[in-house]
Design a protein around this motif. Sequence first.
Motif, PDB file in Angstrom:
ATOM      1  N   UNK A   1     -23.450  10.473 -30.492  1.00 14.69           N
ATOM      2  CA  UNK A   1     -24.477  10.952 -31.438  1.00 14.69           C
ATOM      3  C   UNK A   1     -24.489  12.455 -31.660  1.00 14.69           C
ATOM      4  N   UNK A   2     -24.441  13.254 -30.598  1.00 17.75           N
ATOM      5  CA  UNK A   2     -24.464  14.710 -30.779  1.00 17.75           C
ATOM      6  C   UNK A   2     -23.246  15.196 -31.550  1.00 17.75           C
ATOM      7  N   UNK A   3     -22.098  14.570 -31.317  1.00 16.79           N
ATOM      8  CA  UNK A   3     -20.883  14.938 -32.044  1.00 16.79           C
ATOM      9  C   UNK A   3     -20.987  14.552 -33.514  1.00 16.79           C
ATOM     10  N   UNK A   4     -21.680  13.441 -33.770  1.00 21.34           N
ATOM     11  CA  UNK A   4     -21.897  13.019 -35.158  1.00 21.34           C
ATOM     12  C   UNK A   4     -22.686  14.085 -35.911  1.00 21.34           C
ATOM     13  N   UNK A   5     -23.732  14.597 -35.285  1.00 23.72           N
ATOM     14  CA  UNK A   5     -24.560  15.612 -35.944  1.00 23.72           C
ATOM     15  C   UNK A   5     -23.746  16.873 -36.229  1.00 23.72           C
ATOM     16  N   UNK A   6     -22.920  17.292 -35.269  1.00 27.86           N
ATOM     17  CA  UNK A   6     -22.083  18.474 -35.474  1.00 27.86           C
ATOM     18  C   UNK A   6     -21.086  18.248 -36.612  1.00 27.86           C
ATOM     19  N   UNK A   7     -20.485  17.053 -36.653  1.00 32.19           N
ATOM     20  CA  UNK A   7     -19.530  16.731 -37.718  1.00 32.19           C
ATOM     21  C   UNK A   7     -20.226  16.672 -39.078  1.00 32.19           C
ATOM     22  N   UNK A   8     -21.449  16.175 -39.077  1.00 30.15           N
ATOM     23  CA  UNK A   8     -22.254  16.118 -40.302  1.00 30.15           C
ATOM     24  C   UNK A   8     -22.485  17.523 -40.848  1.00 30.15           C
ATOM     25  N   UNK A   9     -22.865  18.439 -39.967  1.00 25.05           N
ATOM     26  CA  UNK A   9     -23.144  19.810 -40.383  1.00 25.05           C
ATOM     27  C   UNK A   9     -21.885  20.502 -40.899  1.00 25.05           C
ATOM     28  N   UNK A  10     -20.732  20.176 -40.310  1.00 28.54           N
ATOM     29  CA  UNK A  10     -19.469  20.784 -40.741  1.00 28.54           C
ATOM     30  C   UNK A  10     -18.937  20.175 -42.029  1.00 28.54           C
ATOM     31  N   UNK A  11     -19.462  19.023 -42.410  1.00 31.51           N
ATOM     32  CA  UNK A  11     -18.957  18.328 -43.590  1.00 31.51           C
ATOM     33  C   UNK A  11     -17.714  17.517 -43.319  1.00 31.51           C
ATOM     34  N   UNK A  12     -17.501  17.156 -42.033  1.00 32.32           N
ATOM     35  CA  UNK A  12     -16.294  16.409 -41.668  1.00 32.32           C
ATOM     36  C   UNK A  12     -16.421  14.908 -41.937  1.00 32.32           C
ATOM     37  N   UNK A  13     -17.635  14.412 -42.097  1.00 27.42           N
ATOM     38  CA  UNK A  13     -17.853  12.983 -42.314  1.00 27.42           C
ATOM     39  C   UNK A  13     -18.712  12.776 -43.556  1.00 27.42           C
ATOM     40  N   UNK A  14     -18.585  11.595 -44.134  1.00 26.99           N
ATOM     41  CA  UNK A  14     -19.364  11.254 -45.327  1.00 26.99           C
ATOM     42  C   UNK A  14     -20.606  10.441 -44.993  1.00 26.99           C
ATOM     43  N   UNK A  15     -20.577   9.751 -43.857  1.00 28.12           N
ATOM     44  CA  UNK A  15     -21.704   8.894 -43.489  1.00 28.12           C
ATOM     45  C   UNK A  15     -21.653   8.628 -41.987  1.00 28.12           C
ATOM     46  N   UNK A  16     -22.756   8.102 -41.460  1.00 28.72           N
ATOM     47  CA  UNK A  16     -22.812   7.758 -40.039  1.00 28.72           C
ATOM     48  C   UNK A  16     -23.819   6.637 -39.837  1.00 28.72           C
ATOM     49  N   UNK A  17     -23.503   5.768 -38.879  1.00 28.39           N
ATOM     50  CA  UNK A  17     -24.444   4.717 -38.464  1.00 28.39           C
ATOM     51  C   UNK A  17     -24.844   5.066 -37.031  1.00 28.39           C
ATOM     52  N   UNK A  18     -26.120   5.420 -36.840  1.00 26.41           N
ATOM     53  CA  UNK A  18     -26.541   5.943 -35.543  1.00 26.41           C
ATOM     54  C   UNK A  18     -28.032   5.716 -35.356  1.00 26.41           C
ATOM     55  N   UNK A  19     -28.546   6.118 -34.221  1.00 25.13           N
ATOM     56  CA  UNK A  19     -29.951   5.924 -33.861  1.00 25.13           C
ATOM     57  C   UNK A  19     -30.623   7.276 -33.615  1.00 25.13           C
ATOM     58  N   UNK A  20     -31.924   7.213 -33.310  1.00 25.76           N
ATOM     59  CA  UNK A  20     -32.686   8.420 -33.003  1.00 25.76           C
ATOM     60  C   UNK A  20     -32.237   8.991 -31.660  1.00 25.76           C
ATOM     61  N   UNK A  21     -32.364  10.316 -31.468  1.00 29.21           N
ATOM     62  CA  UNK A  21     -32.989  11.299 -32.364  1.00 29.21           C
ATOM     63  C   UNK A  21     -32.053  11.867 -33.430  1.00 29.21           C
ATOM     64  N   UNK A  22     -30.743  11.649 -33.302  1.00 27.11           N
ATOM     65  CA  UNK A  22     -29.804  12.202 -34.287  1.00 27.11           C
ATOM     66  C   UNK A  22     -30.078  11.628 -35.668  1.00 27.11           C
ATOM     67  N   UNK A  23     -30.460  10.356 -35.731  1.00 33.04           N
ATOM     68  CA  UNK A  23     -30.721   9.724 -37.026  1.00 33.04           C
ATOM     69  C   UNK A  23     -31.730  10.523 -37.839  1.00 33.04           C
ATOM     70  N   UNK A  24     -32.811  10.959 -37.209  1.00 38.21           N
ATOM     71  CA  UNK A  24     -33.837  11.694 -37.951  1.00 38.21           C
ATOM     72  C   UNK A  24     -33.295  13.006 -38.504  1.00 38.21           C
ATOM     73  N   UNK A  25     -32.359  13.625 -37.781  1.00 36.70           N
ATOM     74  CA  UNK A  25     -31.743  14.856 -38.269  1.00 36.70           C
ATOM     75  C   UNK A  25     -30.902  14.584 -39.516  1.00 36.70           C
ATOM     76  N   UNK A  26     -30.159  13.485 -39.502  1.00 39.57           N
ATOM     77  CA  UNK A  26     -29.322  13.148 -40.656  1.00 39.57           C
ATOM     78  C   UNK A  26     -30.175  12.785 -41.864  1.00 39.57           C
TER      79      UNK A  26
END
Length: 368
Positions: free
Chosen positions: A205-230
Amino acid sequence: MKQRVKKLLTLMVAATAAMALLAGCGSSSADSDGAAAENENIEDSSTAEETADSEASEDTGSDSGSDVTVRIGTMDLVNGDLIARYEELYEQELGVDVEIVSFDSGSDVNTALAAGSIDISELGSSPTALGISNGLEYEVIWIGDVIGSAETLVATEESGVTSVEELAGKTVATPFASTAHYSLLNALELAGLSETDVTVLDMQPDDIYAAWLRGDIDAAYVWYPVLSELQETGVNITDSAQLADQGIITADLVVARTEFAEQYPEIVENYIKVQIQANEVLLDDPETAATEIASVLEITEEDAADQITQYVYLRGEEQADYLNDYIADALKATADFLVEQQSITSAPDLETFVNSINTSYLEAALAE
């Protein structure tokens, strides 16, 4: 409440047949490699289990549990575990020293259980099915929750994706061998996408959020607390509640290492008593539950209250029926799907999953 959950869980039996009719999307090379690494992790860790258990036995002394430290795994899932930790119910009720060990994913929980470094833990139904399929010696003793919209597929606004079908050619991240991973793969199949259509990456999850911020991914399937950030900047595509309506059910379960449970049944029984008490707070006093959960997760009470509505919780008296009647079928359906996705080479028969469920500790807790 019982009728609502029973309706949801009844669909799990139908899910097995439904998945067999779906065209297999397979798994990307990253998916296969990630699953292979997970299986190897479990197998390698299993060799350490006997040594770890032996050392634990030497350190703990008598079977009374007076000198035991019980190691409880947590993933900070929004269920009774958070209430128990806030109110210090484990320390008050288990009668032994307690060590709380945090994990980011169910695959990490499986590795720790295989190594004998924790005794009891929550994890999703998908990693539970994977663990049982890989021969991990643990028992399902409790249903923490049935997952609804608490796990969601979110796309970045920049991706332009507004439906699962539009994920073709995109990059999606999720923690492999998790309930979110299982839900994502099912969502792709239901949308008619194949393994060549989408790149699925294994990320915590934490890596997903970092990748999201960098623009490395287009989407993610995840849970809280990272989900709320996305969700602050992304677009919801589908979630586990919507998939449940199509027969794809996921849940968060609690397992106990079989050897530990057999040696210290009273500790496991008292653990169940704590969960019963905690779920009563969730069901009877959601405002207090939101306050306590917010404190543990360091989020707002409003956010906690919203998250509580995205799960279904069961009272102690409801647990045995669902554990006995539905969970084994759900785990078998999940394992069969993991075979289709080439995450595991074969799935055990239904009897193996039936035998992995132990309601004796629950029954003992309810009898007192």
